[in-house]
Design a protein around this motif. Structure first.
Motif, PDB file in Angstrom:
ATOM      1  N   HIS A 105      -9.713 -11.054  -3.280  1.00  0.00           N
ATOM      2  CA  HIS A 105      -8.383 -11.669  -3.211  1.00  0.00           C
ATOM      3  C   HIS A 105      -7.272 -10.768  -3.763  1.00  0.00           C
ATOM      4  O   HIS A 105      -7.414 -10.164  -4.822  1.00  0.00           O
ATOM      5  CB  HIS A 105      -8.358 -12.979  -3.987  1.00  0.00           C
ATOM      6  N   TYR A 106      -6.164 -10.767  -3.032  1.00  0.00           N
ATOM      7  CA  TYR A 106      -4.901 -10.126  -3.439  1.00  0.00           C
ATOM      8  C   TYR A 106      -5.055  -8.634  -3.748  1.00  0.00           C
ATOM      9  O   TYR A 106      -4.453  -8.112  -4.687  1.00  0.00           O
ATOM     10  CB  TYR A 106      -4.264 -10.873  -4.606  1.00  0.00           C
ATOM     11  N   LYS A 107      -5.852  -7.990  -2.934  1.00  0.00           N
ATOM     12  CA  LYS A 107      -6.014  -6.544  -3.052  1.00  0.00           C
ATOM     13  C   LYS A 107      -5.655  -5.910  -1.715  1.00  0.00           C
ATOM     14  O   LYS A 107      -6.044  -6.409  -0.663  1.00  0.00           O
ATOM     15  CB  LYS A 107      -7.442  -6.185  -3.454  1.00  0.00           C
ATOM     16  N   PRO A 108      -4.898  -4.827  -1.744  1.00  0.00           N
ATOM     17  CA  PRO A 108      -4.554  -4.151  -0.489  1.00  0.00           C
ATOM     18  C   PRO A 108      -5.747  -3.372   0.049  1.00  0.00           C
ATOM     19  O   PRO A 108      -6.597  -2.906  -0.713  1.00  0.00           O
ATOM     20  CB  PRO A 108      -3.414  -3.217  -0.894  1.00  0.00           C
ATOM     21  N   VAL A 109      -5.771  -3.253   1.366  1.00  0.00           N
ATOM     22  CA  VAL A 109      -6.858  -2.507   2.009  1.00  0.00           C
ATOM     23  C   VAL A 109      -6.274  -1.625   3.108  1.00  0.00           C
ATOM     24  O   VAL A 109      -5.476  -2.074   3.930  1.00  0.00           O
ATOM     25  CB  VAL A 109      -7.964  -3.438   2.555  1.00  0.00           C
ATOM     26  N   LEU A 170      -1.685   6.182   1.297  1.00  0.00           N
ATOM     27  CA  LEU A 170      -1.885   6.195  -0.151  1.00  0.00           C
ATOM     28  C   LEU A 170      -0.630   5.750  -0.896  1.00  0.00           C
ATOM     29  O   LEU A 170      -0.721   5.011  -1.885  1.00  0.00           O
ATOM     30  CB  LEU A 170      -2.335   7.581  -0.604  1.00  0.00           C
ATOM     31  N   ASP A 171       0.528   6.166  -0.430  1.00  0.00           N
ATOM     32  CA  ASP A 171       1.785   5.712  -1.041  1.00  0.00           C
ATOM     33  C   ASP A 171       1.915   4.194  -0.949  1.00  0.00           C
ATOM     34  O   ASP A 171       2.290   3.535  -1.926  1.00  0.00           O
ATOM     35  CB  ASP A 171       2.990   6.371  -0.365  1.00  0.00           C
ATOM     36  N   GLU A 172       1.603   3.657   0.212  1.00  0.00           N
ATOM     37  CA  GLU A 172       1.702   2.207   0.415  1.00  0.00           C
ATOM     38  C   GLU A 172       0.658   1.457  -0.410  1.00  0.00           C
ATOM     39  O   GLU A 172       0.946   0.412  -1.001  1.00  0.00           O
ATOM     40  CB  GLU A 172       1.556   1.878   1.904  1.00  0.00           C
ATOM     41  N   LEU A 173      -0.552   1.976  -0.474  1.00  0.00           N
ATOM     42  CA  LEU A 173      -1.589   1.350  -1.304  1.00  0.00           C
ATOM     43  C   LEU A 173      -1.167   1.296  -2.766  1.00  0.00           C
ATOM     44  O   LEU A 173      -1.384   0.297  -3.451  1.00  0.00           O
ATOM     45  CB  LEU A 173      -2.908   2.123  -1.197  1.00  0.00           C
ATOM     46  N   ALA A 174      -0.567   2.363  -3.256  1.00  0.00           N
ATOM     47  CA  ALA A 174      -0.124   2.402  -4.655  1.00  0.00           C
ATOM     48  C   ALA A 174       0.933   1.334  -4.920  1.00  0.00           C
ATOM     49  O   ALA A 174       0.887   0.640  -5.944  1.00  0.00           O
ATOM     50  CB  ALA A 174       0.404   3.792  -5.000  1.00  0.00           C
ATOM     51  N   LYS A 175       1.888   1.201  -4.006  1.00  0.00           N
ATOM     52  CA  LYS A 175       2.924   0.173  -4.167  1.00  0.00           C
ATOM     53  C   LYS A 175       2.316  -1.220  -4.191  1.00  0.00           C
ATOM     54  O   LYS A 175       2.636  -2.046  -5.057  1.00  0.00           O
ATOM     55  CB  LYS A 175       3.939   0.256  -3.029  1.00  0.00           C
ATOM     56  N   LEU A 176       1.457  -1.494  -3.221  1.00  0.00           N
ATOM     57  CA  LEU A 176       0.899  -2.840  -3.114  1.00  0.00           C
ATOM     58  C   LEU A 176      -0.110  -3.159  -4.207  1.00  0.00           C
ATOM     59  O   LEU A 176      -0.203  -4.307  -4.640  1.00  0.00           O
ATOM     60  CB  LEU A 176       0.283  -3.050  -1.735  1.00  0.00           C
ATOM     61  N   ALA A 177      -0.873  -2.176  -4.650  1.00  0.00           N
ATOM     62  CA  ALA A 177      -1.826  -2.430  -5.737  1.00  0.00           C
ATOM     63  C   ALA A 177      -1.092  -2.945  -6.968  1.00  0.00           C
ATOM     64  O   ALA A 177      -1.528  -3.900  -7.616  1.00  0.00           O
ATOM     65  CB  ALA A 177      -2.627  -1.176  -6.058  1.00  0.00           C
ATOM     66  N   GLY A 178       0.036  -2.323  -7.273  1.00  0.00           N
ATOM     67  CA  GLY A 178       0.829  -2.779  -8.415  1.00  0.00           C
ATOM     68  C   GLY A 178       1.507  -4.112  -8.168  1.00  0.00           C
ATOM     69  O   GLY A 178       1.520  -4.983  -9.041  1.00  0.00           O
ATOM     70  N   ALA A 179       2.061  -4.278  -6.978  1.00  0.00           N
ATOM     71  CA  ALA A 179       2.784  -5.517  -6.668  1.00  0.00           C
ATOM     72  C   ALA A 179       1.863  -6.729  -6.631  1.00  0.00           C
ATOM     73  O   ALA A 179       2.261  -7.838  -7.033  1.00  0.00           O
ATOM     74  CB  ALA A 179       3.515  -5.369  -5.322  1.00  0.00           C
ATOM     75  N   LEU A 180       0.635  -6.551  -6.181  1.00  0.00           N
ATOM     76  CA  LEU A 180      -0.295  -7.678  -6.058  1.00  0.00           C
ATOM     77  C   LEU A 180      -1.062  -7.971  -7.351  1.00  0.00           C
ATOM     78  O   LEU A 180      -1.664  -9.022  -7.483  1.00  0.00           O
ATOM     79  CB  LEU A 180      -1.286  -7.400  -4.933  1.00  0.00           C
ATOM     80  N   ALA A 181      -1.045  -7.051  -8.302  1.00  0.00           N
ATOM     81  CA  ALA A 181      -1.818  -7.199  -9.529  1.00  0.00           C
ATOM     82  C   ALA A 181      -1.574  -8.536 -10.246  1.00  0.00           C
ATOM     83  O   ALA A 181      -2.536  -9.169 -10.689  1.00  0.00           O
ATOM     84  CB  ALA A 181      -1.571  -6.025 -10.473  1.00  0.00           C
TER      85      ALA A 181
END
Length: 185
Positions: A105-109, A170-181
């Motif tokens: 749940h709530y993790k970017p892929v 990778l740039d997008e994953l980094a943004k979303l990993a933080g935003a969804l945390a």
């Protein structure tokens, strides 16, 4: 630093998934935004789903499921390195996903797909339906690897398009990993 798990989705003999994953893992490490882990489903060795309870219960009885749960729970983001088999994704990847529920749940892929003609894009489109059901956030940015043009024997020859796509993803994953945390419990 968020943990990015790169999951190798093919388990069959003669696969190129580990080669593609090795290239992408180096790109992810060089990116500098993640603690990078490569998880090979062939090494994880999950049997076909064998838990007596539904995965949403989180009530696991087998050690292999408990171990898989701990692995997936530790991730903040994922990249599936996946081939296309008969216009679809691999059974081992679907099985690995279906073993768990809340852990995703709530993790970017993101997706690094490969194949002969389509470079795996049809399999990615199919898998996006699965991951959104698990409240994962699939990225639009993806890396496609046409094997006919980019494999020289057993050596991957990434082109500029692949390199640029990897950076964007990778740039997008980094943004979303933080935003969804904050949504992960």
């Amino acid at each position: 630093m968020p943990t990015l798990q790169i999951i190798v989705a093919s388990t069959r003999p003669g696969r190129v998934g580990p080669t593609v994953a090795e290239w992408f893992a180096k790109r992810a490490t060089d990116h500098g935004g993640f603690d990078v882990q490569v998880i090979d489903l062939a090494e994880v060795g999950l049997p076909f789903l064998d838990e007596p309870e539904h995965p949403s219960s989180g009530d696991y009885v087998h050690q292999h499921t408990k171990d898989w749960s701990a692995t997936v729970s530790a991730a903040d983001a994922f990249v599936f390195v996946m081939p296309e088999y008969n216009f679809g994704f691999t059974a081992p990847l679907k099985n690995a996903i279906d073993f768990l529920y809340r852990e995703w749940h709530y993790k970017p892929v993101g997706f690094v797909s490969y194949g002969m003609g389509s470079a795996g894009i049809r399999a990615v489109q199919m898998l996006k339906q699965v991951v959104t059901t698990l409240r994962m956030v699939p990225l639009t940015d993806a890396v496609t690897v046409p094997l006919l043009q980019n494999m020289d024997g057993e050596v991957l020859r990434p082109n500029e398009k692949m390199e640029n796509a990897a950076t964007a993803m990778l740039d997008e994953l980094a943004k979303l990993a933080g935003a969804l945390a904050p949504l992960r419990v």
